[in-house]
Every structure is written in structure tokens, then in C-alpha cells.
Design a protein around this motif. Structure first.
Motif, PDB file in Angstrom:
ATOM      1  N   LYS A 150       0.833  -1.207   0.000  1.00 59.20           N
ATOM      2  CA  LYS A 150       0.000   0.000   0.000  1.00 59.20           C
ATOM      3  C   LYS A 150       0.867   1.255   0.000  1.00 59.20           C
ATOM      4  CE  LYS A 150      -3.739  -2.407   0.389  1.00 59.20           C
ATOM      5  NZ  LYS A 150      -4.443  -2.710  -0.863  1.00 59.20           N
ATOM      6  N   CYS A 208      -4.510   6.296   3.458  1.00 61.04           N
ATOM      7  CA  CYS A 208      -4.133   5.615   2.215  1.00 61.04           C
ATOM      8  C   CYS A 208      -4.156   6.650   1.093  1.00 61.04           C
ATOM      9  CB  CYS A 208      -5.139   4.504   1.931  1.00 61.04           C
ATOM     10  SG  CYS A 208      -4.769   3.549   0.463  1.00 61.04           S
ATOM     11  N   CYS A 231     -10.491   5.472   0.167  1.00 59.17           N
ATOM     12  CA  CYS A 231     -10.147   4.288   0.972  1.00 59.17           C
ATOM     13  C   CYS A 231     -10.226   4.673   2.447  1.00 59.17           C
ATOM     14  CB  CYS A 231      -8.745   3.791   0.625  1.00 59.17           C
ATOM     15  SG  CYS A 231      -8.190   2.470   1.713  1.00 59.17           S
ATOM     16  N   PHE A 273      -8.914   3.316   5.116  1.00 56.95           N
ATOM     17  CA  PHE A 273      -7.798   2.968   5.993  1.00 56.95           C
ATOM     18  C   PHE A 273      -7.332   4.192   6.778  1.00 56.95           C
ATOM     19  CE2 PHE A 273      -3.285   2.782   6.912  1.00 56.95           C
ATOM     20  CZ  PHE A 273      -3.164   1.552   7.530  1.00 56.95           C
ATOM     21  N   HIS A 321      -8.639  -1.759   3.885  1.00 57.97           N
ATOM     22  CA  HIS A 321      -8.558  -0.874   2.730  1.00 57.97           C
ATOM     23  C   HIS A 321      -9.740  -1.192   1.827  1.00 57.97           C
ATOM     24  CE1 HIS A 321      -4.330   0.628   3.024  1.00 57.97           C
ATOM     25  NE2 HIS A 321      -4.238  -0.402   3.839  1.00 57.97           N
ATOM     26  N   GLU A 322     -10.103  -0.238   0.977  1.00 53.78           N
ATOM     27  CA  GLU A 322     -11.196  -0.495   0.040  1.00 53.78           C
ATOM     28  C   GLU A 322     -10.866   0.162  -1.283  1.00 53.78           C
ATOM     29  OE1 GLU A 322     -14.851  -0.430   3.033  1.00 53.78           O
ATOM     30  OE2 GLU A 322     -15.312   0.627   1.143  1.00 53.78           O
ATOM     31  N   CYS A 368      -8.382  -0.171  -3.256  1.00 58.34           N
ATOM     32  CA  CYS A 368      -7.006   0.075  -3.648  1.00 58.34           C
ATOM     33  C   CYS A 368      -6.285  -1.255  -3.762  1.00 58.34           C
ATOM     34  CB  CYS A 368      -6.299   0.998  -2.652  1.00 58.34           C
ATOM     35  SG  CYS A 368      -6.357   0.403  -0.960  1.00 58.34           S
TER      36      CYS A 368
HETATM   37 ZN   LIG Z   1      -6.163   1.777   0.801  1.00 58.91          ZN
END
Ligand SMILES: [Zn+2]
Length: 336
Positions: free
Chosen positions: A31, A47, A52, A54, A76-77, A79
Motif C-alpha cells: 500500500k 491511504c 479508501c 484505511f 482498505h477499500e 485500492c
Molecule cells: Zn487503501
């Protein structure tokens, strides 16, 4: 922290330690993270991918030097794995890879890049790889120099805490700028001296190259304990494997393990055919038996072109034979 597991309340000794952990987390998970706040009381990490969720927020603990994670959103979302990660800097890579680089002194930049790509999942440019390797080598050289400087303190400390341990340092007879230099160092711990009394009448010796910029070789002798496990007896750092260095090693070993002439007669040494070892052995321990290690012998045979499983099996059958007949049969098979 190479593989940090974050949670709310996790405490770090300093901001630097927290930041290092964040970098390691980013590399381990592919990441790209950013520090959106980084001052003397707070560090906020997000992030780089917009949207995202995070999040890590760390705060400095009041009236203390430590830092603590105050809130954390792990997932995370949207990515994926970032291969060209702007967080990857040669200094960070050097720190993460310093041990591996020390173990593989012959690596080329290309080999190192490939290894990093496979193991870590990110791309280094040739320049980054070159810089990282250079920095890692500087760290290693510095560590080695630092360690050599502490030798005398180390010996004094051993003397204080382990009074019956033998720790010898030998300096060069030649002077360099009016001073002698380090030549050899030998250890036999008290626990080894005591433990040896309960070992089997077999001692294995071997040597290997040391990989710091100072070179040299490590010599070691091990015993076999009542559980058939390897039991470390003595070890030494020497300038190289010569008759002189092996003689020195055996003379000290003989004294520390109290190997008398009678004890020699019951004792078997096992080794490779190292340079200098055999004449040293003749000189210092002439009454002990001596056998060659079959695994090393097979290694030498392979180098000489005698390959294949049939050859290996026949060799081991000969080595393990307990009767003259089975030994002769195995030897005939080797010859065939
Ligand atoms: Zn992320």
C-alpha cells in the motif's frame, strides 16, 4: 517492527518507531500511505487512494516520550497492490534488507531488484537498488568495525560473568603504525566444558568463511550429546585455515576439554579435508582417531564428476557397513 500488528492502544517508544512501523506495514501490504499530519503531538496516516477508509492516528502520550495508537481502521477499500510505491526509498530498503544483503555479498543490482520484486512485491529502479545495496553495505561495515572495537570489553564482561570460560584474543606479532592488530579469537564456555564430560567420544570440526569486509574464517568444534544432538564445544575466529591456526585451535581445545593421552585414545574426530587441518591434527592430537565426514566426501566426489544416486547409495552403504563382507560388496559397487 518488521511485521507490525496495529491496534488501538499499541504503544511505541518514539515517533520514529511508529513511523518505521507504518512504512513496514505499507511495504508488507503493498500500500501507498501518506502522513497527513506529522507534528510533535500527532501523526495521522491515510491511504493515498481517495475514498479508501484505511486510517491510523497516533498521539503522543501526555508527560511521556511514548506514542500510542488512538484510532485505527484496518481495512482498505478499492485500492490494489501498489508496485511503484513512492514510499519506497533506498534507505528504508537498505534497513529492511541489510541482513540478506550481508548473506549474499555477490548479488548484482539486477539480482537484488528481482529478489525484492518477488519477495516484497514492489519495483525498485536500478538506481534505487544500487543505492540501497550501497547503504546496506555501509551499515554492515560499520557494524563489523563497531563489533571489533568492543572485543576487549566483551572479554572483560565474559570474565566477570562466566569466570571459568576461556576467551583468548591473539594479536599480530607485526606492528601496523606501531600497534599490533587483531588476529584471532577463541571461546570455550564453561557450560561447554561441563557438558562435554557427558558427550559421546566424538568431536566434529569444520571451518567456514566470514562475510564481513574483514574476512577471516570461523572454526568450530561440536560434540554429540546423549540425545544424539549437536553440542557446541568451542569456536574461534582466525585469519584463515592454515596449519598454524588449526594447531592453535586444537591446542586450546585440548586444554579446555582436558583431553589427555588416554582420553585421545578413546576419541574420534570427524572433519572435512580442510587445508592445514590434517598436519595440525597430527601435531596436537596424534593419538586420537580421525575420520572424514561422508557428506563432505560425497560433495568432493560430485565435484570430481561422480554424480548420481547409485554412487551416493553405494558410498553410504560402504560407510555404514558393519561387516567386512558388506563393506567389500559396497566398495565393489562403487568401483563398478
Ligand atoms: Zn487503501
Amino acid at each position: 517492527m518488521q511485521s507490525p500488528k496495529f491496534y488501538v492502544g499499541l504503544t511505541f517508544v518514539s515517533k520514529q518507531e511508529f513511523r518505521d512501523a507504518v512504512y513496514n506495514h505499507a511495504f508488507n501490504n503493498g500500500k501507498e500511505l501518506k502522513f497527513i499530519r506529522n507534528d510533535k503531538n500527532r501523526v495521522y496516516v491515510r491511504c493515498r487512494q481517495t475514498g479508501c477508509p484505511f486510517r491510523i492516528n497516533a498521539w503522543k502520550v501526555k508527560n511521556a516520550m511514548t506514542w500510542r495508537i488512538a484510532s485505527y481502521h484496518e481495512e482498505h477499500e478499492g485500492c490494489g497492490w501498489v508496485y511503484e510505491n513512492s514510499m519506497v526509498k533506498s534507505t528504508r530498503v537498505a534497513k529492511r534488507w541489510v541482513k540478506e544483503i550481508g548473506h549474499h555479498v555477490t548479488w548484482t543490482t539486477a539480482e537484488f531488484r528481482k529478489k525484492v520484486k518477488v519477495d516484497e512485491g514492489f519495483e525498485l529502479s536500478s538506481k534505487q537498488a544500487y543505492r540501497a545495496m550501497k547503504k546496506a553495505k555501509a551499515i554492515l561495515d560499520g557494524e563489523a568495525e563497531e563489533s571489533f572495537r568492543k572485543i576487549w570489553d566483551y572479554c572483560l564482561e565474559i570474565d566477570k560473568t562466566n569466570p571459568n570460560t576461556s576467551c583468548h584474543v591473539k594479536k599480530t606479532e607485526l606492528l601496523y603504525d606501531g600497534k599490533p592488530r587483531f588476529l584471532r579469537m577463541y571461546f570455550c564456555w564453561e557450560a561447554s566444558k561441563e557438558g562435554y564430560k557427558f558427550c559421546r567420544k566424538l568431536i566434529g570440526v569444520d571451518g567456514c568463511h566470514l562475510k564481513t569486509k574483514f574476512g577471516g574464517q570461523l572454526l568450530i568444534a561440536v560434540g554429540i550429546d546423549g540425545n544424539d544432538s549437536i553440542f557446541p564445544l568451542v569456536y574461534a575466529i582466525v585469519e584463515g585455515e592454515t596449519k598454524d591456526s588449526w594447531s592453535w585451535f586444537f591446542t586450546l581445545l585440548k586444554k579446555d576439554l582436558q583431553i589427555t593421552v588416554e582420553a585421545q585414545q578413546q576419541l574420534t574426530f570427524i572433519s572435512d579435508k580442510q587445508k592445514g587441518l590434517l598436519p595440525a591434527f597430527q601435531e596436537v592430537l596424534p593419538n586420537a582417531s580421525h575420520r572424514f565426514c561422508v557428506r563432505h566426501l560425497h560433495g568432493n566426489m560430485k565435484l570430481a564428476g561422480f554424480l548420481g544416486k547409485a554412487m551416493k547409495d553405494a558410498l553410504w552403504a560402504a560407510a555404514k557397513a558393519t561387516t567386512v563382507n558388506s563393506f567389500s560388496d559396497a566398495m565393489t559397487e562403487i568401483k563398478d
